[in-house]
Design an enzyme around this catalytic site. Structure first.
Site, PDB file in Angstrom:
ATOM      1  N   GLU A  84      51.680 110.797   0.928  1.00  0.00           N
ATOM      2  CA  GLU A  84      50.325 111.286   1.160  1.00  0.00           C
ATOM      3  C   GLU A  84      50.262 112.388   2.210  1.00  0.00           C
ATOM      4  O   GLU A  84      49.233 113.063   2.339  1.00  0.00           O
ATOM      5  CB  GLU A  84      49.414 110.130   1.577  1.00  0.00           C
ATOM      6  CG  GLU A  84      49.111 109.135   0.463  1.00  0.00           C
ATOM      7  CD  GLU A  84      48.364 109.760  -0.699  1.00  0.00           C
ATOM      8  OE1 GLU A  84      47.666 110.771  -0.504  1.00  0.00           O
ATOM      9  OE2 GLU A  84      48.488 109.239  -1.825  1.00  0.00           O
ATOM     10  N   GLU A 115      69.284  95.487  -0.652  1.00  0.00           N
ATOM     11  CA  GLU A 115      68.770  95.269   0.694  1.00  0.00           C
ATOM     12  C   GLU A 115      69.735  94.463   1.563  1.00  0.00           C
ATOM     13  O   GLU A 115      69.610  94.435   2.782  1.00  0.00           O
ATOM     14  CB  GLU A 115      67.422  94.562   0.650  1.00  0.00           C
ATOM     15  CG  GLU A 115      67.473  93.120   0.190  1.00  0.00           C
ATOM     16  CD  GLU A 115      66.098  92.470   0.249  1.00  0.00           C
ATOM     17  OE1 GLU A 115      65.881  91.655   1.149  1.00  0.00           O
ATOM     18  OE2 GLU A 115      65.244  92.809  -0.595  1.00  0.00           O
TER      19      GLU A 115
END
Length: 302
Positions: A84, A115
């Site tokens: 954004e 992960e």
């Protein structure tokens, strides 16, 4: 390594032992009630958030970049915030980057095992050519994700500033951070589902970090996003409204001057308020490091 059973985010919520028996009304009311804990938890770590913002501002002013590192929900939250920044503040896509365990494929499909590998965290930052002038924010609700730890360890090794964002006290990754933000949101109504309160708190904190940073870098005038990248019809209309709000001119006048500036809002505002040319507006902005108020003060001194 911390055992999951000892983590506060994995704790058993005292009000939801019979969650599966509750009505829809009871569930949503309970979720709403539980979410009220989020701003209270964030309020307790505002000093750490402020320190993190100050560090991000320094890094960017020195030519550095901001990296969000996370796995699963934490990585996706970092990505949401990073993507954004270009349309909202006209930043380069390189300035704020999200590094996800498993890469961009992990945005929509979990990449099993990614992960759990510390080395992959280091390799991901090496691939981005991390430098000492950059800053890395490691995000993990549990505070124990190996991928995030590996990234923070590597960042510290090369001298980059590091920040941890977790929801457990004295978490493992906080031991590898210059600034530790531990926002204690407590057990989730669905045991261990940290995409709920913990993730919401983390997203709000990332909102604070990038928005405040961009304000202090001169990308906001009053409360207006004057560095908006007017790349589509909606954003061009927003640019016109911003110019109208900042200067008091009509829609048609705003449209006319934005056409001259290629829809750059900052010079348009200065041209209108200071009654000057586009070229001089750009010079003033360059001299003021992009701050509209400072640019207009420079014009007034002449």
């Amino acid at each position: 390594m911390d055992r999951l059973t000892k983590l506060e985010t994995e704790g058993y919520h005292p009000k939801t032992a019979n969650l599966d028996l509750m009505s829809i009304t009871e569930i949503v009311r309970l979720m709403n009630e539980d979410d009220e804990k989020i701003p209270q938890a964030i309020a307790k770590v505002l000093p750490e958030i402020e320190r993190a913002i100050e560090a991000v501002i320094i890094a960017i002013k020195n030519g550095g970049r901001l990296f969000y590192v996370g796995a699963g929900t934490s990585g996706r939250i970092g990505l949401l915030d990073a993507v954004e920044c270009p349309p909202t503040f006209s930043t380069s896509s390189e300035l704020v980057q999200a590094v996800l365990a498993g890469g961009l494929d992990a945005v929509v499909v979990a990449v099993e095992g990614a992960e759990d590998n510390e080395a992959l965290g280091q390799e991901a930052l090496q691939h981005r050519v991390l430098q000492a002038k950059d800053i890395v924010i490691g995000i993990a609700a549990s505070g124990r994700t190996p991928f995030v730890k590996g990234a923070l360890v590597y960042a510290q090794q090369i001298g980059a500033k590091t920040v941890s964002l977790t929801s457990n006290p004295q978490s493992m990754i906080s031991g590898y951070a210059d600034i530790a933000i531990e926002v204690m949101t407590g057990p989730e109504i669905l045991t261990g589902s940290t995409r709920l309160k913990a993730a919401t708190a983390h997203k709000q904190i990332l909102n604070m970090i990038t928005t405040t940073t961009m304000i202090k870098l001169g990308k906001v005038y009053k409360n207006l996003m004057v560095d908006v990248h007017a790349s589509n019809v909606k954003l061009r209309e927003r640019a016109k409204k911003i110019v109208c709000d900042a200067t008091g001119v009509s829609y048609q006048e705003a449209e006319s001057v934005l056409t001259q500036t290629d829809y750059k809002v900052k010079p348009a505002i200065i041209m209108l308020l200071m009654e000057t040319t586009y070229e001089e507006a750009e010079r003033l902005l360059a001299q003021s490091e992009g701050h509209v108020r400072t640019a207009m003060e420079l014009k007034n001194r002449k």
